[in-house]
Design an enzyme around this catalytic site. Structure first.
Site, PDB file in Angstrom:
ATOM      1  N   THR A  44      46.789   9.021  34.576  1.00 10.08           N
ATOM      2  CA  THR A  44      47.410   8.925  33.262  1.00 10.08           C
ATOM      3  C   THR A  44      47.613  10.327  32.701  1.00 10.08           C
ATOM      4  OG1 THR A  44      45.320   8.904  32.033  1.00 10.08           O
ATOM      5  CG2 THR A  44      46.154   6.780  32.802  1.00 10.08           C
ATOM      6  N   ILE A 107      41.548  10.115  33.205  1.00  7.30           N
ATOM      7  CA  ILE A 107      41.871  10.340  31.806  1.00  7.30           C
ATOM      8  C   ILE A 107      41.695  11.823  31.513  1.00  7.30           C
ATOM      9  CG2 ILE A 107      39.524   9.758  31.030  1.00  7.30           C
ATOM     10  CD1 ILE A 107      40.860   8.619  28.458  1.00  7.30           C
ATOM     11  N   ILE A 138      37.657  12.471  35.104  1.00  3.73           N
ATOM     12  CA  ILE A 138      38.075  13.235  33.935  1.00  3.73           C
ATOM     13  C   ILE A 138      38.989  14.365  34.394  1.00  3.73           C
ATOM     14  CG2 ILE A 138      37.322  14.491  31.900  1.00  3.73           C
ATOM     15  CD1 ILE A 138      36.388  11.508  32.113  1.00  3.73           C
ATOM     16  N   LYS A 139      40.205  14.398  33.852  1.00  2.00           N
ATOM     17  CA  LYS A 139      41.183  15.404  34.260  1.00  2.00           C
ATOM     18  C   LYS A 139      40.936  16.711  33.501  1.00  2.00           C
ATOM     19  CE  LYS A 139      45.511  14.167  35.075  1.00  2.00           C
ATOM     20  NZ  LYS A 139      46.851  13.549  34.892  1.00  2.00           N
ATOM     21  N   ILE A 140      40.736  17.768  34.263  1.00  2.00           N
ATOM     22  CA  ILE A 140      40.523  19.106  33.718  1.00  2.00           C
ATOM     23  C   ILE A 140      41.562  20.033  34.321  1.00  2.00           C
ATOM     24  CG2 ILE A 140      38.930  21.067  33.622  1.00  2.00           C
ATOM     25  CD1 ILE A 140      36.621  19.102  33.693  1.00  2.00           C
TER      26      ILE A 140
END
Length: 368
Positions: A44, A107, A138-140
């Site tokens: 996403t 996300i 978790i998108k970093i």
């Protein structure tokens, strides 16, 4: 199930859908894509959420409840998006239980934090706790400031999707950040077998930027290189992946159950209509990778995509020849990757602004 998508999955490519909405979740569309279209993960971003929230009435009841509770726009975004990701994680839970790597849903931390290490770490912790599912990612972003945040998150047992990777040099730094995070997690007594990560290497944007430069140069040699840079770049990245996840350092971590950080081919929708619409899927078939596709690209591959064996392994030298040729005609590759990262950060920030505006409109309407 599409035979072409099944062939892609059988070749070792994990098919992830680059889209999510509450409508997909509640109508059973996402579950159907898992059952019928070989989809085993979801990614996403703020633009996806903005479109879903703007077009869907399925968020209205939650928005009204948040208005009644006095929530501001930031909290509302957080609550809406984490609920969607949590529910998508539940749909993909069986995939996660049945496979070593897949069944993951991503996300993203707030894009405004791309240059803020401490803020990114705090956001990653908050999102991980709120989604509260082991198959979340978790998108970093892979900015210089994001690298220590990646290490910190991994060291705490937070699974991470590293995004906005454009160059092999930065990709090597990302893999180092991941390995260091695993080592710190192990030293702290955490079970490293529970940690997952992918590294999202952007594809189509590389061709778009380099093709524009080649057309400005205009020579026959330059024009002959159009459409070749992105696939070559990804093939070089895969060679770097094979190198990083081999040898004594990695073997020590793997012996304790650690998982390799797989390359994820992102931005695989073809921008140039002169190129095959499945180019960044067909030419990047190789085991131990993820290809995250917008539904349009997934549909195109299901209809006419071809799987002709491994298209990546052992092609690093050939890919380097493409890059040598690009440099020879005058393409400043270091500048290309700097521009792409800066534009990527700016585009994600603009997407967040779009999401904020969309959600504020929903709040205003719910408040009457």
């Amino acid at each position: 199930m599409s035979d072409r998508l099944k062939a892609l999955a059988d070749a070792g490519v994990s098919i992830w859908l680059d889209d999510l909405s509450r409508e997909r979740i509640e109508t059973g569309n996402l579950a159907a894509m898992v059952d019928q279209r070989s989809v085993v993960g979801v990614t996403t971003n703020p633009t996806i959420f903005a479109g879903a929230i703007a077009d869907g009435e399925r968020y209205d009841a939650q928005v009204r409840g948040l208005v009644a509770d006095g929530a501001d726009v930031a909290r509302t975004i957080f609550e809406l998006t984490t609920e969607d990701v949590r529910n998508a994680c539940d749909i993909l839970g069986q995939v996660a239980a049945a496979t070593e790597h897949d069944g993951r849903v991503s996300i993203e931390v707030e894009p405004a934090l791309a240059r803020d290490t401490d803020g990114t770490i705090a956001s990653a912790r908050a999102l991980w706790a709120a989604v509260d599912r082991p198959n979340a990612l978790i998108k970093i972003p892979a900015t210089a400031e994001g690298l220590p945040a990646i290490t910190a998150a991994i060291s705490e047992g937070i699974s991470v999707n590293v995004t906005l990777i454009f160059s092999t040099d930065r990709y090597r730094e990302v893999m180092e950040a991941y390995l260091l995070g695993l080592e710190r997690a192990r030293a702290a007594g955490k079970d490293v077998s529970e940690i997952r990560s992918v590294a999202s290497f952007f594809v189509s944007r590389v061709d778009t930027e380099i093709d524009n430069r080649l057309e400005k140069i205009g020579s026959d040699d330059a024009l002959a290189l159009r459409g070749k840079a992105a696939v070559a770049n990804a093939r070089l990245a895969y060679a770097a992946f094979q190198e990083a996840f081999a040898g004594p350092r990695w073997e020590s971590l793997a012996a304790d159950g650690a998982h390799a950080q797989r390359p994820l081919w992102a931005s695989t929708g073809v921008k140039n209509p002169d190129y095959p619409d499945t180019l960044y899927v067909t030419d990047l078939v190789v085991a131990d990778t993820v290809n995250t596709m917008p539904e349009k690209t997934l549909d195109a591959f299901a209809d006419h995509g071809e799987v002709s064996g491994d298209q990546v392994s052992g092609r690093g030298a050939q890919a380097q020849q493409v890059f040598d040729a690009l440099a020879a005609v005058g393409v400043d590759l270091a500048d290309v990757f700097t521009v792409l990262e800066d534009e990527g950060v700016d585009k994600f920030a603009a997407s967040w602004d779009e999401l904020t505006e969309t959600v504020q409109q929903q709040l205003d309407r719910a408040a009457g």
